[in-house]
Enzyme design. Structure first.
Site, PDB file in Angstrom:
ATOM      1  N   LYS A  11       0.875  -1.164   0.000  1.00  0.00           N
ATOM      2  CA  LYS A  11       0.000   0.000   0.000  1.00  0.00           C
ATOM      3  C   LYS A  11       0.912   1.214   0.000  1.00  0.00           C
ATOM      4  CE  LYS A  11      -3.470   2.384   2.871  1.00  0.00           C
ATOM      5  NZ  LYS A  11      -4.422   2.270   4.005  1.00  0.00           N
ATOM      6  N   GLU A  20      -3.333   7.158   1.908  1.00  0.00           N
ATOM      7  CA  GLU A  20      -3.683   7.449   3.300  1.00  0.00           C
ATOM      8  C   GLU A  20      -2.428   7.596   4.161  1.00  0.00           C
ATOM      9  OE1 GLU A  20      -6.546   4.320   4.208  1.00  0.00           O
ATOM     10  OE2 GLU A  20      -8.139   5.564   3.367  1.00  0.00           O
ATOM     11  N   ARG A  53      -1.424  -2.171  -4.460  1.00  0.00           N
ATOM     12  CA  ARG A  53      -2.820  -1.737  -4.335  1.00  0.00           C
ATOM     13  C   ARG A  53      -3.098  -0.429  -5.079  1.00  0.00           C
ATOM     14  NH1 ARG A  53      -4.848  -0.908   0.857  1.00  0.00           N
ATOM     15  NH2 ARG A  53      -6.779  -2.048   0.623  1.00  0.00           N
ATOM     16  N   LYS A  56      -9.862  -2.363  -5.515  1.00  0.00           N
ATOM     17  CA  LYS A  56     -11.097  -2.520  -4.739  1.00  0.00           C
ATOM     18  C   LYS A  56     -12.300  -2.599  -5.670  1.00  0.00           C
ATOM     19  CE  LYS A  56      -9.607  -0.497  -0.373  1.00  0.00           C
ATOM     20  NZ  LYS A  56      -9.948   0.293   0.837  1.00  0.00           N
ATOM     21  N   ASP A  64     -14.867   2.964  -1.401  1.00  0.00           N
ATOM     22  CA  ASP A  64     -14.289   2.168  -0.327  1.00  0.00           C
ATOM     23  C   ASP A  64     -15.313   1.238   0.328  1.00  0.00           C
ATOM     24  OD1 ASP A  64     -12.457   1.225   1.443  1.00  0.00           O
ATOM     25  OD2 ASP A  64     -12.357   3.022   2.684  1.00  0.00           O
ATOM     26  N   GLU A  75     -10.351  -6.764  -5.345  1.00  0.00           N
ATOM     27  CA  GLU A  75     -10.317  -6.810  -3.872  1.00  0.00           C
ATOM     28  C   GLU A  75     -11.698  -6.577  -3.280  1.00  0.00           C
ATOM     29  OE1 GLU A  75      -7.431  -4.151  -2.033  1.00  0.00           O
ATOM     30  OE2 GLU A  75      -8.373  -4.312  -0.070  1.00  0.00           O
ATOM     31  N   GLU A 126     -16.619  -3.478   7.522  1.00  0.00           N
ATOM     32  CA  GLU A 126     -16.309  -2.136   8.020  1.00  0.00           C
ATOM     33  C   GLU A 126     -17.487  -1.176   7.884  1.00  0.00           C
ATOM     34  OE1 GLU A 126     -12.786  -0.480   6.308  1.00  0.00           O
ATOM     35  OE2 GLU A 126     -13.089   1.469   7.260  1.00  0.00           O
ATOM     36  N   GLU A 170     -29.141  -2.079   3.576  1.00  0.00           N
ATOM     37  CA  GLU A 170     -29.184  -0.902   2.700  1.00  0.00           C
ATOM     38  C   GLU A 170     -30.429  -0.064   2.992  1.00  0.00           C
ATOM     39  OE1 GLU A 170     -29.570  -1.677  -1.552  1.00  0.00           O
ATOM     40  OE2 GLU A 170     -28.341   0.100  -1.974  1.00  0.00           O
TER      41      GLU A 170
HETATM   42  C1  BDP Z   1     -10.257   1.735   4.504  1.00  0.00           C
HETATM   43  C2  BDP Z   1     -10.037   1.472   5.959  1.00  0.00           C
HETATM   44  C3  BDP Z   1      -8.619   1.618   6.365  1.00  0.00           C
HETATM   45  C4  BDP Z   1      -7.723   0.837   5.439  1.00  0.00           C
HETATM   46  C5  BDP Z   1      -7.979   1.276   4.015  1.00  0.00           C
HETATM   47  C6  BDP Z   1      -7.218   0.444   3.015  1.00  0.00           C
HETATM   48  O1  BDP Z   1     -10.833   2.378   6.688  1.00  0.00           O
HETATM   49  O2  BDP Z   1      -8.513   1.145   7.688  1.00  0.00           O
HETATM   50  O3  BDP Z   1      -6.394   1.004   5.763  1.00  0.00           O
HETATM   51  O4  BDP Z   1      -9.314   1.120   3.705  1.00  0.00           O
HETATM   52  O5  BDP Z   1      -7.866  -0.374   2.349  1.00  0.00           O
HETATM   53  O6  BDP Z   1     -11.484   1.156   4.192  1.00  0.00           O
HETATM   54  O7  BDP Z   1      -6.034   0.595   2.860  1.00  0.00           O
END
Ligand code: BDP
Length: 663
Positions: free
Chosen positions: A266, A270, A303, A344, A349, A371, A377, A495
């Site tokens: 990654k 973030e 990723r 993803k 997300d 992914e 979550e 939903e």
């Molecule tokens: C988000 C999550 C975070 C993850 C991030 C990821 O909140 O904790 O680190 O994705 O996929 O959904 O890297």
């Protein structure tokens, strides 16, 4: 114990009739090849038969006329197997040891479900070559986005010495068809870089050995800036010292773990370090690692969850939904063969509803994995009962139109459409140290279902759930029917009472649990709904919006871009509309919001009633633990309903047509 055994219950059979019909096949097992994986398959067969039928099959090397005969046939596709019954013998012919293991688990599944073994004649070939799990375990013992207790891999920066639980996990995964795992969080924190150094490498090897016995290859997540933790001045992929660092690491790892899978990365995401710091692109970044792993056949899984989390895009210039495509499409074809991009399923997300990531079907010259997130979550954090396979199946059966009509996601990610050298599906795990693995007992179904679905995407969500219910709870028709009624609509129910019409989010910031309509609205992470007194939704059209719709092939782009054709369930993802806008369903947006939220709560009540009707049929431990969570789900569903309805009532000033109370 029942909860812990998950889908490998091997409950003792009291059906004399059934036992009689299968008895000949259970007498002996003949096998000529020897290796760890086949040994585990034989263990499993022995344990399963002993527990279900009090039978101990004789293991022999010569051919047999009654029992299970196992042979290998190298001409079959990888990991595949055939099952064929002739009179009193079942012939299991597999390509390789993994195929044997999967074939044995298949037979055990049939026995658990009390199905006939008399006329078996089938070939099973996994659709996806790589079927992977990503653990998000931190070495301090926590699990990021973990909703089932602590890590059972690490505690206080040590590997947990008792590895029984990892062994049992590997069994469960193999029974569901998983063949790869990364064992640490994609966010690699300080000290965790030592996973690729002597300090932990023997522990990694021992863990790898356990998974290998079940046909599962082990990977590690790495910190892109690892060289800097070890005294090198930068992590620039074009720097000679950095390149030498990774080459030395690869060599050291493969010396200890010859069949190590590779690195999961990654980067530039973030606040994680990455090649952007040095003005390099992601192909340069990934290829440098790929070169280090190449001599050993290792992969770099890179990723695509790359977006600028520090930039406010209310100016509409940098829609977060666009980010993965904008970053990676220009690099299509620039990655080495042993780099695999990990994408993803949606552009945002893991929300309750998103369109499919437009990168899938666009990347033609780059290996990639899809992914998913099994950890719930944004879907109730394993406190709410939500069966995820129906959502995932929609993703897999989405038509990208990449090579014309009928270019489905499931065929692309399996590597079939673009003839990829590496292909498959990955998902974030949902397990932890809780006695039942997943917190909510029903969250076991998502782990099981994930494995089964990616083995064979043609299986229906219903067929998969049925397998799980029977193996987990037994074959009582009333129990099966009742649980199926709870499970099948559960995604739609969730939903209904949460964020409507594809808009997503509306959760409390950072921990992401419970309703908070404006939680992210004035925040920088770029997840807005733009609700005001006139309307709601994000304009992602080409003409007046962010242009995200233009990332899809034209057939889909046209549909999403056109307000009159956009599917209702994604309307607010793509369009900003007045509350009085009429949906295809005939309802206005505001009335849809009210109706679904009232309905969602009623549906949770019905789930509780259903579960209550099983009180006598289910052991008290499992019954009570599920009931507690269902009651909490109802409480939260009401909170969601009232928060969402009130918010939109106040914004719009429009009354509910049915005059229900909105606070
Ligand atoms: C988000 C999550 C975070 C993850 C991030 C990821 O909140 O904790 O680190 O994705 O996929 O959904 O890297």
């Amino acid at each position: 114990l029942t909860s812990y055994r998950a889908w490998l219950q091997y409950r003792e059979k009291d059906q004399e009739k059934y036992t009689k019909t299968v008895a000949p096949y259970l007498k002996a097992v003949s096998v000529t090849v020897d290796n760890d994986i086949i040994e585990r398959a034989l263990d499993e067969w022995t344990v399963g038969l002993n527990e279900m039928f009090k039978q101990r099959p004789a293991v022999v090397r010569e051919t047999i006329s009654e029992g299970l005969a196992i042979t290998l046939d190298p001409s079959l596709p990888n990991e595949s197997y055939q099952l064929k019954t002739t009179e009193k013998r079942i012939q299991l012919t597999a390509k390789d040891a993994n195929g044997v293991l999967y074939g044995v688990f298949h037979l055990l599944r049939l026995l658990q479900m009390e199905e006939s073994l008399q006329h078996l004649s089938m070939t099973e070939v996994p659709k996806n070559p790589v079927r992977m799990i990503n653990q998000w375990d931190d070495m301090n013992g926590e699990v990021e986005r973990g909703y089932a207790g602590e890590s059972f891999f690490y505690k206080d920066y040590q590997f947990i010495k008792d590895r029984q639980r990892i062994y049992d996990y590997a069994r469960l995964l193999a029974a569901a068809g998983i063949n790869a795992i990364s064992i640490n969080n994609v966010n690699v924190h300080e000290n965790e870089t030592d996973l690729i150094f002597d300090r932990y490498l023997m522990d990694v090897k021992q863990t790898s050995d356990i998974f290998n016995q079940f046909g599962i290859t082990l990977f590690l997540s790495i910190n892109y800036a690892a060289p800097m933790e070890k005294g090198i001045a930068s992590a620039d992929p074009l720097d000679k010292d950095v390149q030498a660092f990774w080459k030395a690491r690869a060599q050291a790892i493969y010396q200890v773990i010859p069949n190590f899978g590779g690195f999961l990365v990654k980067a530039d995401s973030e606040n994680r370090p990455g090649p952007f710091t040095y003005g390099r692109n992601h192909a340069e970044g990934a290829n440098m690692l790929a070169e280090a792993l190449e001599p050993y056949g290792g992969l770099v899984i890179w990723r695509c969850f790359v977006y600028n989390c520090k930039q406010d895009w209310r100016d509409r210039q940098t829609d977060r939904a666009r980010a993965a495509y904008d970053h990676f499409m220009p690099l299509d074809g620039a990655f080495k063969e042993n780099v695999v991009l990990q994408i993803k399923n949606g552009p945002m997300d893991f929300q309750v509803r998103e369109p499919v990531s437009p990168l899938i079907g666009s990347l033609e010259n780059t290996n990639h994995f899809l992914e998913f997130q099994i950890a719930q979550e944004y879907l109730g954090q394993q406190k709410h009962l939500v069966y995820l396979v129906p959502q995932w199946k929609e993703v897999l059966s989405f038509d990208t139109y990449s090579k014309g009509m009928g270019t489905y996601v499931k065929d692309i990610v399996a590597g079939e459409v673009f003839k990829n050298g590496h292909a498959g599906i990955v998902a974030v795990s949902n397990v932890g140290s809780d006695y039942n693995w997943t917190g909510h007992l029903f969250a076991q179904l998502n782990l099981y279902g994930y494995g089964r679905m990616i083995w064979n995407p043609e299986l229906t969500a219903e067929a998969i759930a049925l397998e799980w219910v029977k193996q987990t709870f037994g074959n009582d028709p009333f129990v099966i029917k009742t649980i199926m009624q709870m499970v099948m609509p559960s995604w739609e129910i969730y939903e209904n009472y949460t964020s409507p019409l594809g808009i997503g989010w509306m959760v409390n910031i950072s921990h992401h649990y419970g309703p908070n309509i404006d939680g992210y609205e004035y925040d920088k992470w770029g997840t807005y709904h733009f609700a005001d007194r006139n309307g709601v939704g994000v304009d992602r059209t080409i003409e007046t919006g962010t242009g995200f719709t233009g990332q899809f092939h034209k057939e889909n782009a046209r549909v999403y871009n056109d307000l009159t054709r956009c599917p209702d369930e994604l309307l607010l993802f793509f369009h900003h509309v007045p509350y009085t806008h009429q949906l295809h369903s005939g309802k206005t947006v505001i009335q849809h919001i009210y109706d679904t939220h009232f309905r969602g709560v009623e549906q949770v009540k019905a789930m509780i009633d259903a579960w209550q009707s099983l009180k006598e049929a289910i052991d008290p431990t499992r019954y009570t633990s599920v009931m507690e969570r269902l009651e909490h789900q109802l409480y939260m569903a009401k909170e969601w309903r009232d928060t969402v309805n009130t918010y939109f009532y106040r914004k719009s000033g429009i009354n509910d047509l049915h005059g229900r109370t909105i606070y």
